[in-house]
Design a protein around this motif. Structure first.
Motif, PDB file in Angstrom:
ATOM      1  N   ILE A  23       0.867  -1.175   0.000  1.00 53.27           N
ATOM      2  CA  ILE A  23       0.000   0.000   0.000  1.00 53.27           C
ATOM      3  C   ILE A  23       0.905   1.227   0.000  1.00 53.27           C
TER       4      ILE A  23
ATOM      5  N   CYS B  55      -2.052   0.936  -4.573  1.00 55.05           N
ATOM      6  CA  CYS B  55      -1.215  -0.240  -4.328  1.00 55.05           C
ATOM      7  C   CYS B  55      -0.175  -0.382  -5.427  1.00 55.05           C
TER       8      CYS B  55
ATOM      9  N   PHE C 209      -0.173  -5.087   1.517  1.00 58.22           N
ATOM     10  CA  PHE C 209      -1.581  -5.168   1.186  1.00 58.22           C
ATOM     11  C   PHE C 209      -2.102  -6.552   1.563  1.00 58.22           C
TER      12      PHE C 209
END
Length: 209
Positions: free
Chosen positions: A5, A185, A195
């Motif tokens: 992320i 992402c 993530f």
């Protein structure tokens, strides 16, 4: 494949966070959704007149994407970037507004400007046009926020499409309620925030009052 992320955004009824830092808080009481989004728009110094024609769902996604994608050149085509969003009410907010214009035979005034937003994936299209994102775009409707489903869907998109970046997350707008948790992402080993469903759930609940 590891997915990180890179940036994340949370928008609640009167606050706007980026990467955990509060970027804006409205003084409106009560908060009116379109006015609140206009406040954020002006606070960020954005110049995009089409914003004011958008429905609330598209405005929410647009504002989040402006910060999440601020490191990228908007004029550069992005073949390796995609968009996948989720929510539970689809475009029902705009659907009901449009229904009011066609409900009565003697008061029939359908609005093309409202009708165009009666599909949830329009928000992905608005962002793709603004930032020249040419990868996969999709919008999924779930019964509620489900971190595991979101994780599985996003990982599958990276695996099967060869994307390097993906703008994703939860964009729920209905009856004046605002519940936004989006992120950018990136496929690769960079960054510290992996993530996965645990981190997705943590980002979603952390800023709730």
């Amino acid at each position: 494949m590891t997915i990180q992320i890179k940036h994340y955004c949370r928008i609640l009824p009167n606050q706007f966070f980026l990467n955990g830092n509060k970027r804006f808080e409205s003084t409106q009481k009560p908060v009116e959704i379109h006015s609140f989004f206009s406040e954020i728009y002006h606070h960020l110094g954005i110049d995009y007149r089409k914003f004011f024609k958008m429905d609330a769902l598209s405005k929410a996604g647009f504002l989040a994407s402006e910060l999440l994608l601020s490191e990228f050149d908007r004029e550069q085509p992005k073949e390796d970037m995609g968009i996948i969003f989720f929510n539970q009410s689809s475009s029902l907010d705009s659907d009901e507004t449009y229904q009011q214009t066609i409900r009565e035979k003697d008061n029939f005034f359908p609005s093309p400007a409202v009708f165009v937003y009666t599909l949830p994936n329009i928000v992905a299209g608005e962002i793709a046009i603004r930032h020249k994102i040419h990868g996969e775009t999709a919008f999924y409707v779930l019964p509620r926020f489900q971190a595991g489903v979101i994780e599985e869907t996003v990982k599958s998109a990276f695996h099967h499409t060869g994307l390097k970046y993906l703008l994703t997350g939860w964009i729920e707008i209905y009856k004046g309620e605002i519940d936004i948790c989006t992120m950018l992402c990136e496929a690769g080993e960079k960054g510290a925030l992996v993530f996965n469903s645990a981190n997705l759930g943590g980002l979603y609940t952390h800023f709730e009052s």
